[in-house]
Design a protein around this motif. Sequence first.
Motif, mmCIF file in Angstrom:
data_model
loop_
_atom_site.group_PDB
_atom_site.id
_atom_site.type_symbol
_atom_site.label_atom_id
_atom_site.label_comp_id
_atom_site.label_asym_id
_atom_site.label_seq_id
_atom_site.Cartn_x
_atom_site.Cartn_y
_atom_site.Cartn_z
ATOM 1 N N LYS A 50 0.851 -1.199 0.000
ATOM 2 C CA LYS A 50 0.000 0.000 0.000
ATOM 3 C C LYS A 50 0.880 1.239 0.000
ATOM 4 O O LYS A 50 1.969 1.249 0.552
ATOM 5 N N ASP A 52 0.782 5.656 0.467
ATOM 6 C CA ASP A 52 0.019 6.783 1.007
ATOM 7 C C ASP A 52 -0.387 7.694 -0.150
ATOM 8 O O ASP A 52 0.457 8.303 -0.809
ATOM 9 N N TYR A 53 -1.673 7.794 -0.404
ATOM 10 C CA TYR A 53 -2.193 8.638 -1.484
ATOM 11 C C TYR A 53 -3.101 9.695 -0.863
ATOM 12 O O TYR A 53 -4.260 9.442 -0.584
ATOM 13 N N GLY A 55 -3.272 10.814 2.145
ATOM 14 C CA GLY A 55 -3.820 10.439 3.444
ATOM 15 C C GLY A 55 -4.510 9.092 3.490
ATOM 16 O O GLY A 55 -4.906 8.637 4.563
ATOM 17 N N SER A 56 -4.690 8.442 2.356
ATOM 18 C CA SER A 56 -5.334 7.122 2.318
ATOM 19 C C SER A 56 -4.320 6.072 1.875
ATOM 20 O O SER A 56 -3.515 6.328 0.988
ATOM 21 N N GLU A 57 -4.390 4.900 2.485
ATOM 22 C CA GLU A 57 -3.535 3.787 2.085
ATOM 23 C C GLU A 57 -4.240 3.034 0.959
ATOM 24 O O GLU A 57 -5.313 2.475 1.160
ATOM 25 N N ALA A 86 6.815 8.329 -3.085
ATOM 26 C CA ALA A 86 5.988 7.581 -2.129
ATOM 27 C C ALA A 86 5.889 6.105 -2.531
ATOM 28 O O ALA A 86 5.961 5.209 -1.679
#
Length: 194
Positions: A50, A52-53, A55-57, A86
Amino acid sequence: MASVMASIEALKGINDQLRKRMEKTVDDYGAHLVSVRTGRASVHMLDGIKVDYYGSEVPISQVAQIMTPEAQLIEVKPWEQPMVAAIEKAIRTSGKGFNPMHDGKLIRVPVPPMNEERRRDAVKQLAGVLEDHKTSIRNIRRDGNDAVKKAAKDKQISADDEKRANEEIQQLTDQEIKRIEEMFKNKEKEVMTI
């Protein structure tokens, strides 16, 4: 006659539910097998990683295109350039032993050939996951047997129906365990083949 039909429907419902749960367990094991390293590059090797996009995984496949242009190379092309760092960090820290590199636009993930020790470790890990999934299938069997026992206790089914239902549940359990064991054997052969 109506009570016989009701008991058959009750048993059919229990059996269908158990079959679906067991198939889901087998599918989960199959998905795990696809992501295991075999020494040959596969886009599925990055499954489960996963990133970090904002704030969301999310899985890497949702923020980038993943390709295998060569047998020993995975390329990851993010749809947004700021995601390069990232994604590279997520791959590097995933614990899968990858050492990604990027040129600002494209991330290259070399897949080194597996040595004998890594192959044995991969098979050992697969065997552990196999046991976990076999235990899950046995737990589903137990749930089914409990439901049948409750139906017999509540006089919804006869003792013969209870015995027949337990035998069918055991056959289903044996069939699904054999299926995941075959999947394991095939993957073990693939991993151990140089």
